[in-house]
Scaffold this active site. Structure first.
Site, short mmCIF file in Angstrom:
data_model
loop_
_atom_site.label_atom_id
_atom_site.label_comp_id
_atom_site.label_asym_id
_atom_site.label_seq_id
_atom_site.Cartn_x
_atom_site.Cartn_y
_atom_site.Cartn_z
N GLY A 270 41.60 73.84 0.99
CA GLY A 270 41.80 74.84 2.04
C GLY A 270 42.52 76.07 1.49
N GLY A 271 42.75 77.05 2.37
CA GLY A 271 43.38 78.29 1.94
C GLY A 271 44.77 78.06 1.36
N TYR B 212 47.86 70.68 18.54
CA TYR B 212 48.32 71.11 17.21
C TYR B 212 49.85 71.20 17.16
CZ TYR B 212 48.27 74.17 13.02
OH TYR B 212 48.46 74.73 11.78
#
Ligand code: CAA
Length: 249
Positions: A15-16, A156
């Site tokens: 991922g980033g 989240y």
């Protein structure tokens, strides 16, 4: 940073933020293993080829961190192929943003499993080994939204807040054995995840950040490297905010 060649596992390594963490730890001499979702194996070949041009010692292992059994299998494979794990960065995470009114139980479950239960599933198979060897660094990548909540992120925010509960507990369980456990809570960082936010909403979020910009993945990686260092042996149970001043407490 490390004495000898430390073995570091980064979940969500492609991922980033994960990529920047892999690059940073590799540049400091670690053997880095990025975990990727089984569905990303094809992409990971290209990702790995890019990393090879950079010269770091980075490998990929596939596994589903939202599954207890697959996480155990994956970490078993890591230990068999690379040896005992010294540094674990729990970075895998997803969003399924929507308001409470609209959220389906499946969206709740998916985020809790991938972002929170994964921390238990992935850490447990290597935890005892860290305690026995008297060295370990566990770094949980949470979020500013786990500290302050966020409209549209009940799943989240709950998962990210829960991650720090894990950190505070494991910090106590590892303290007398040379194992430190800390949280890094990034703010809004320029990655595919934040690119997916509707443009007008993203702009209004940036306007509310005191530094008036998003963070860079490398700025998160720098915080991880700080916590992963051998010499950083007395810092445990902390939640390090790297958020451009978005949430100060
Ligand atoms: N606070 C209060 N009210 C808000 C609000 C906010 N932050 N955002 C929106 N509202 C209001 C709107 O004004 C609107 O009000 P009216 O109905 O009276 O007009 C109403 O709530 C509906 O808003 P939206 O049009 O945005 O609703 P939507 O259903 O189209 O979209 C959403 C909902 C998908 C959650 C969208 O609001 C959104 O994407 N929000 C951003 C969520 C976010 O920050 N995600 C972070 C992703 S990146 C990440 O998670 C990394 C990290 O760790 C930081």
């Amino acid at each position: 940073m490390a004495s000898g060649k430390r073995i570091a596992v980064v979940t969500g390594g492609m991922g980033g933020i994960g990529t920047a963490i892999c690059q940073r730890l590799a540049s400091q001499g670690c053997t880095v293993i990025a975990t990727v979702h089984p569905s990303e194996q094809e992409q990971s070949t290209k990702w790995l080829a890019e990393r090879e041009t950079e010269g770091g010692d980075i490998s990929v292992v596939a596994g589903d961190v939202s599954s207890a059994s697959d996480s155990a299998r994956m970490m078993g494979e890591v230990i068999e192929r690379f040896g005992a794990v010294d540094i674990l960065v729990n970075c895998a995470g997803i969003t399924r943003d929507t308001t409470m009114k609209r959220m389906q139980a499946g969206q709740w479950d998916e985020v809790i499993a991938t972002n929170l239960s994964s921390v238990f599933y992935v850490t447990q198979p290597i935890w005892e080994g860290m305690l026995e060897r008297g060295f370990g660094r566990v770094i949980n990548i949470s979020s500013v939204n786990g500290q302050r909540g966020q409209f549209g992120q009940v799943n989240y925010a709950a998962a990210k807040a829960g991650m720090h509960g894990v950190t505070m507990t494991l910090a106590q369980e590892g303290a007398s054995k040379g194992v430190t456990v800390n949280t890094v809570s990034p703010g809004y960082v320029k990655t595919a995840m934040t690119d997916a936010i509707r443009d007008d909403i993203r702009e209004s979020i940036i306007a509310g950040i005191p530094m008036r910009r998003m963070g860079l993945p490398e700025e998160i990686a720098a915080a991880v490297a700080f916590l992963a260092a051998d010499e950083q042996a007395y810092l445990t149970g902390a939640n390090l905010p790297v958020n451009g001043g978005l949430f100060i407490h």
